[in-house]
Structures are given as structure tokens and as C-alpha cells.
Motif scaffolding. Structure first.
Motif, PDB file in Angstrom:
ATOM      1  N   ILE A 156       0.866  -1.176   0.000  1.00 46.87           N
ATOM      2  CA  ILE A 156       0.000   0.000   0.000  1.00 46.87           C
ATOM      3  C   ILE A 156       0.903   1.225   0.000  1.00 46.87           C
ATOM      4  O   ILE A 156       1.879   1.284   0.737  1.00 46.87           O
ATOM      5  CB  ILE A 156      -0.929   0.020   1.230  1.00 46.87           C
ATOM      6  N   GLU A 157       0.563   2.205  -0.822  1.00 43.58           N
ATOM      7  CA  GLU A 157       1.309   3.453  -0.860  1.00 43.58           C
ATOM      8  C   GLU A 157       0.578   4.477  -0.002  1.00 43.58           C
ATOM      9  O   GLU A 157      -0.634   4.655  -0.129  1.00 43.58           O
ATOM     10  CB  GLU A 157       1.402   3.931  -2.314  1.00 43.58           C
ATOM     11  N   LEU A 158       1.310   5.126   0.888  1.00 40.40           N
ATOM     12  CA  LEU A 158       0.747   6.147   1.765  1.00 40.40           C
ATOM     13  C   LEU A 158       1.267   7.505   1.307  1.00 40.40           C
ATOM     14  O   LEU A 158       2.463   7.662   1.042  1.00 40.40           O
ATOM     15  CB  LEU A 158       1.145   5.889   3.215  1.00 40.40           C
ATOM     16  N   GLU A 159       0.354   8.479   1.245  1.00 38.23           N
ATOM     17  CA  GLU A 159       0.736   9.788   0.734  1.00 38.23           C
ATOM     18  C   GLU A 159       0.128  10.874   1.597  1.00 38.23           C
ATOM     19  O   GLU A 159      -1.019  10.778   2.027  1.00 38.23           O
ATOM     20  CB  GLU A 159       0.262   9.944  -0.709  1.00 38.23           C
ATOM     21  N   GLY A 160       0.909  11.899   1.851  1.00 36.40           N
ATOM     22  CA  GLY A 160       0.444  13.043   2.617  1.00 36.40           C
ATOM     23  C   GLY A 160       1.156  14.291   2.159  1.00 36.40           C
ATOM     24  O   GLY A 160       1.793  14.319   1.100  1.00 36.40           O
ATOM     25  N   PHE A 161       1.086  15.345   2.987  1.00 38.94           N
ATOM     26  CA  PHE A 161       1.658  16.635   2.616  1.00 38.94           C
ATOM     27  C   PHE A 161       3.157  16.551   2.370  1.00 38.94           C
ATOM     28  O   PHE A 161       3.661  17.085   1.395  1.00 38.94           O
ATOM     29  CB  PHE A 161       1.347  17.666   3.713  1.00 38.94           C
ATOM     30  N   ASN A 162       3.894  15.894   3.263  1.00 44.45           N
ATOM     31  CA  ASN A 162       5.349  15.860   3.124  1.00 44.45           C
ATOM     32  C   ASN A 162       5.916  14.439   3.071  1.00 44.45           C
ATOM     33  O   ASN A 162       7.066  14.222   3.399  1.00 44.45           O
ATOM     34  CB  ASN A 162       6.010  16.639   4.263  1.00 44.45           C
ATOM     35  N   TYR A 163       5.119  13.470   2.669  1.00 44.16           N
ATOM     36  CA  TYR A 163       5.624  12.093   2.573  1.00 44.16           C
ATOM     37  C   TYR A 163       4.883  11.323   1.494  1.00 44.16           C
ATOM     38  O   TYR A 163       3.757  11.649   1.122  1.00 44.16           O
ATOM     39  CB  TYR A 163       5.498  11.361   3.913  1.00 44.16           C
ATOM     40  N   ASN A 164       5.556  10.319   0.978  1.00 45.43           N
ATOM     41  CA  ASN A 164       4.987   9.365   0.036  1.00 45.43           C
ATOM     42  C   ASN A 164       5.886   8.134   0.098  1.00 45.43           C
ATOM     43  O   ASN A 164       7.026   8.173  -0.354  1.00 45.43           O
ATOM     44  CB  ASN A 164       4.959   9.940  -1.379  1.00 45.43           C
ATOM     45  N   PHE A 165       5.386   7.051   0.692  1.00 40.12           N
ATOM     46  CA  PHE A 165       6.186   5.838   0.814  1.00 40.12           C
ATOM     47  C   PHE A 165       5.283   4.618   0.794  1.00 40.12           C
ATOM     48  O   PHE A 165       4.078   4.718   0.904  1.00 40.12           O
ATOM     49  CB  PHE A 165       7.068   5.853   2.074  1.00 40.12           C
ATOM     50  N   ASN A 166       5.925   3.455   0.643  1.00 39.62           N
ATOM     51  CA  ASN A 166       5.206   2.187   0.560  1.00 39.62           C
ATOM     52  C   ASN A 166       5.264   1.447   1.886  1.00 39.62           C
ATOM     53  O   ASN A 166       6.253   1.525   2.611  1.00 39.62           O
ATOM     54  CB  ASN A 166       5.792   1.299  -0.535  1.00 39.62           C
ATOM     55  N   ALA A 167       4.197   0.732   2.167  1.00 39.65           N
ATOM     56  CA  ALA A 167       4.117  -0.110   3.357  1.00 39.65           C
ATOM     57  C   ALA A 167       3.522  -1.448   2.932  1.00 39.65           C
ATOM     58  O   ALA A 167       2.974  -1.581   1.843  1.00 39.65           O
ATOM     59  CB  ALA A 167       3.247   0.553   4.418  1.00 39.65           C
ATOM     60  N   THR A 168       3.615  -2.432   3.816  1.00 39.26           N
ATOM     61  CA  THR A 168       3.074  -3.759   3.543  1.00 39.26           C
ATOM     62  C   THR A 168       2.068  -4.119   4.622  1.00 39.26           C
ATOM     63  O   THR A 168       2.314  -3.898   5.806  1.00 39.26           O
ATOM     64  CB  THR A 168       4.198  -4.804   3.531  1.00 39.26           C
ATOM     65  N   VAL A 169       0.918  -4.674   4.212  1.00 39.83           N
ATOM     66  CA  VAL A 169      -0.117  -5.085   5.161  1.00 39.83           C
ATOM     67  C   VAL A 169       0.368  -6.321   5.910  1.00 39.83           C
ATOM     68  O   VAL A 169       0.783  -7.307   5.295  1.00 39.83           O
ATOM     69  CB  VAL A 169      -1.442  -5.394   4.425  1.00 39.83           C
ATOM     70  N   ILE A 170       0.319  -6.258   7.265  1.00 36.27           N
ATOM     71  CA  ILE A 170       0.707  -7.424   8.059  1.00 36.27           C
ATOM     72  C   ILE A 170      -0.460  -7.973   8.870  1.00 36.27           C
ATOM     73  O   ILE A 170      -0.355  -9.066   9.428  1.00 36.27           O
ATOM     74  CB  ILE A 170       1.912  -7.124   8.973  1.00 36.27           C
ATOM     75  N   ASP A 171      -1.579  -7.225   8.971  1.00 36.60           N
ATOM     76  CA  ASP A 171      -2.755  -7.729   9.672  1.00 36.60           C
ATOM     77  C   ASP A 171      -3.969  -6.906   9.259  1.00 36.60           C
ATOM     78  O   ASP A 171      -3.856  -5.696   9.052  1.00 36.60           O
ATOM     79  CB  ASP A 171      -2.566  -7.648  11.185  1.00 36.60           C
ATOM     80  N   VAL A 172      -5.119  -7.572   9.130  1.00 38.13           N
ATOM     81  CA  VAL A 172      -6.391  -6.920   8.829  1.00 38.13           C
ATOM     82  C   VAL A 172      -7.410  -7.424   9.833  1.00 38.13           C
ATOM     83  O   VAL A 172      -7.599  -8.632   9.979  1.00 38.13           O
ATOM     84  CB  VAL A 172      -6.871  -7.244   7.388  1.00 38.13           C
ATOM     85  N   ARG A 173      -8.047  -6.489  10.542  1.00 38.85           N
ATOM     86  CA  ARG A 173      -9.059  -6.853  11.528  1.00 38.85           C
ATOM     87  C   ARG A 173     -10.379  -6.184  11.172  1.00 38.85           C
ATOM     88  O   ARG A 173     -10.435  -4.967  11.001  1.00 38.85           O
ATOM     89  CB  ARG A 173      -8.616  -6.403  12.938  1.00 38.85           C
ATOM     90  N   VAL A 174     -11.421  -6.997  11.088  1.00 39.06           N
ATOM     91  CA  VAL A 174     -12.766  -6.489  10.815  1.00 39.06           C
ATOM     92  C   VAL A 174     -13.521  -6.476  12.136  1.00 39.06           C
ATOM     93  O   VAL A 174     -13.584  -7.477  12.835  1.00 39.06           O
ATOM     94  CB  VAL A 174     -13.520  -7.381   9.802  1.00 39.06           C
ATOM     95  N   GLU A 175     -14.082  -5.309  12.496  1.00 38.63           N
ATOM     96  CA  GLU A 175     -14.842  -5.216  13.734  1.00 38.63           C
ATOM     97  C   GLU A 175     -16.179  -5.891  13.547  1.00 38.63           C
ATOM     98  O   GLU A 175     -16.883  -5.658  12.573  1.00 38.63           O
ATOM     99  CB  GLU A 175     -15.022  -3.754  14.131  1.00 38.63           C
ATOM    100  N   ASN A 176     -16.540  -6.740  14.510  1.00 39.74           N
ATOM    101  CA  ASN A 176     -17.814  -7.464  14.448  1.00 39.74           C
ATOM    102  C   ASN A 176     -18.894  -6.655  15.141  1.00 39.74           C
ATOM    103  O   ASN A 176     -18.621  -5.904  16.083  1.00 39.74           O
ATOM    104  CB  ASN A 176     -17.698  -8.832  15.127  1.00 39.74           C
ATOM    105  N   ASP A 177     -20.123  -6.842  14.691  1.00 44.66           N
ATOM    106  CA  ASP A 177     -21.237  -6.197  15.375  1.00 44.66           C
ATOM    107  C   ASP A 177     -21.437  -6.853  16.721  1.00 44.66           C
ATOM    108  O   ASP A 177     -21.422  -8.071  16.837  1.00 44.66           O
ATOM    109  CB  ASP A 177     -22.528  -6.336  14.546  1.00 44.66           C
ATOM    110  N   LYS A 178     -21.650  -6.067  17.751  1.00 46.62           N
ATOM    111  CA  LYS A 178     -21.853  -6.601  19.095  1.00 46.62           C
ATOM    112  C   LYS A 178     -23.333  -6.892  19.371  1.00 46.62           C
ATOM    113  O   LYS A 178     -23.708  -7.276  20.439  1.00 46.62           O
ATOM    114  CB  LYS A 178     -21.350  -5.589  20.136  1.00 46.62           C
ATOM    115  N   ARG A 179     -24.155  -6.659  18.359  1.00 52.54           N
ATOM    116  CA  ARG A 179     -25.599  -6.916  18.539  1.00 52.54           C
ATOM    117  C   ARG A 179     -25.883  -8.413  18.483  1.00 52.54           C
ATOM    118  O   ARG A 179     -25.321  -9.139  17.705  1.00 52.54           O
ATOM    119  CB  ARG A 179     -26.394  -6.241  17.437  1.00 52.54           C
ATOM    120  N   ALA A 180     -26.844  -8.827  19.295  1.00 56.93           N
ATOM    121  CA  ALA A 180     -27.190 -10.254  19.295  1.00 56.93           C
ATOM    122  C   ALA A 180     -28.633 -10.456  18.936  1.00 56.93           C
ATOM    123  O   ALA A 180     -29.438  -9.626  19.002  1.00 56.93           O
ATOM    124  CB  ALA A 180     -26.921 -10.857  20.658  1.00 56.93           C
TER     125      ALA A 180
END
Length: 180
Positions: A156-180
């Protein structure tokens, strides 16, 4: 009276080429109106949008002063633009930024390796652990931001006002609904 005359007309009244063209047009109209096939995209019918958190690692980012980068543009509570496979996908919230210590492996007399903090001064290379948060479409094969899947190992490439660099995904977490 012959079925076909010398000019190629059926019973002397209808041209065979005209009859063939009329049949093709009739079949096309029947195909359009009576067998329309699938209408719309099935992929958008049951889209579920949930909050996700993505951990990224940046290895060997060349920067003169990492603290200045964290203070000016890349800090907790801010936002960063995300580019996946050269396609901009909007911005994600920066949940946490952690500078990792630079280490090196040192061989020991008994043949083993130990990890020690790198003692070399004037290092312009740093490692960073990031956590980004945002909303993603949840599909059966995983979360999707924009039109790109978020999976471990994706660059993934991250870009902002004074930066632009690449990173690698090491974890993805999906929040679950707490409703039952």
C-alpha cells in the motif's frame, strides 16, 4: 407456379434476403424483450460496510528526522491518503504510529545468533509499525477498500503533505457487530 423464381423471390413476392433479415431482427427483438438475462450487478446487492483496522509495516524508510515526520504530517489522530495498485482509494484514519528499534543479528561464539540494538550512529533509515482504520466493504473473500482487497502481504502506498512511501499489510481486523 415455382416456389423460387429466377430473381430469388419466394412465390414471386418475397425476396429471400429480405425474409432472412426480417427473421434475424425478429429473433433479436425476442431475445431482448423475453430473455433479458441478469439486470444490474449482483455484487452490490448485499454489500456490508464495516469498520476495519489495518496494520502496516514500513521497513527501511529513509528519512533524516523521523520525529519531524511524525510531528508534522504523520501522527495519531490524523489521516493519510491510501493508494493501492496505483489507484487512489481515499483516506484512512491513523490509529497509531510506532517507531521500531533498528536491530542487528550478532553471531555468538557458540554459533547462535542474538538480536541487539544497532549501535551505529547517523542512521537515516527507520522502521515503522502503523495502524490505520476506516470503513471497508465486506465480501465473502475479504474486506475491500475502493475496488481493491485488503489482504496480508499487499503493498500500500501512503501519501500526505510531506511524505509518500510504501508499506506492507501485516494484519487486517474487521470489527464485528456486538448486537445479538
Amino acid at each position: 407456379m415455382a416456389i423460387l423464381d429466377s430473381q430469388g423471390r419466394l412465390f414471386g413476392k418475397i425476396n429471400l434476403l429480405d425474409l432472412g433479415a426480417a427473421l434475424v431482427i425478429l429473433l433479436v427483438l425476442i431475445g431482448i424483450f423475453f430473455y433479458p438475462g441478469t439486470s444490474g450487478s449482483v455484487a452490490q446487492v448485499n454489500n456490508v460496510v464495516k469498520p476495519v483496522e489495518v496494520d502496516l509495516i514500513v521497513r527501511g524508510l529513509n528519512v533524516r528526522d523521523p520525529e519531524q515526520l511524525f510531528d508534522n504530517g504523520f501522527k495519531k489522530g490524523g489521516k493519510t491518503n491510501v493508494i493501492i495498485r496505483n489507484q487512489p482509494h481515499g483516506s484512512l484514519d491513523i490509529k497509531s504510529v510506532q517507531q521500531l528499534p533498528r536491530t542487528m543479528l550478532v553471531p555468538q561464539p557458540d554459533g547462535t545468533l542474538k538480536e541487539f540494538t544497532d549501535p551505529r550512529p547517523n542512521q537515516f533509515s527507520t522502521d515503522i509499525l502503523l495502524t490505520l482504520g476506516g470503513k471497508a466493504t465486506i465480501r465473502p473473500d475479504g474486506p475491500v477498500v475502493g475496488n481493491s482487497k485488503l489482504k496480508i502481504g499487499n503493498p500500500i502506498e501512503l501519501e500526505g503533505f510531506n511524505y509518500n512511501f510504501n508499506a506492507t499489510v501485516i494484519d487486517v481486523r474487521v470489527e464485528n457487530d456486538k448486537r445479538a
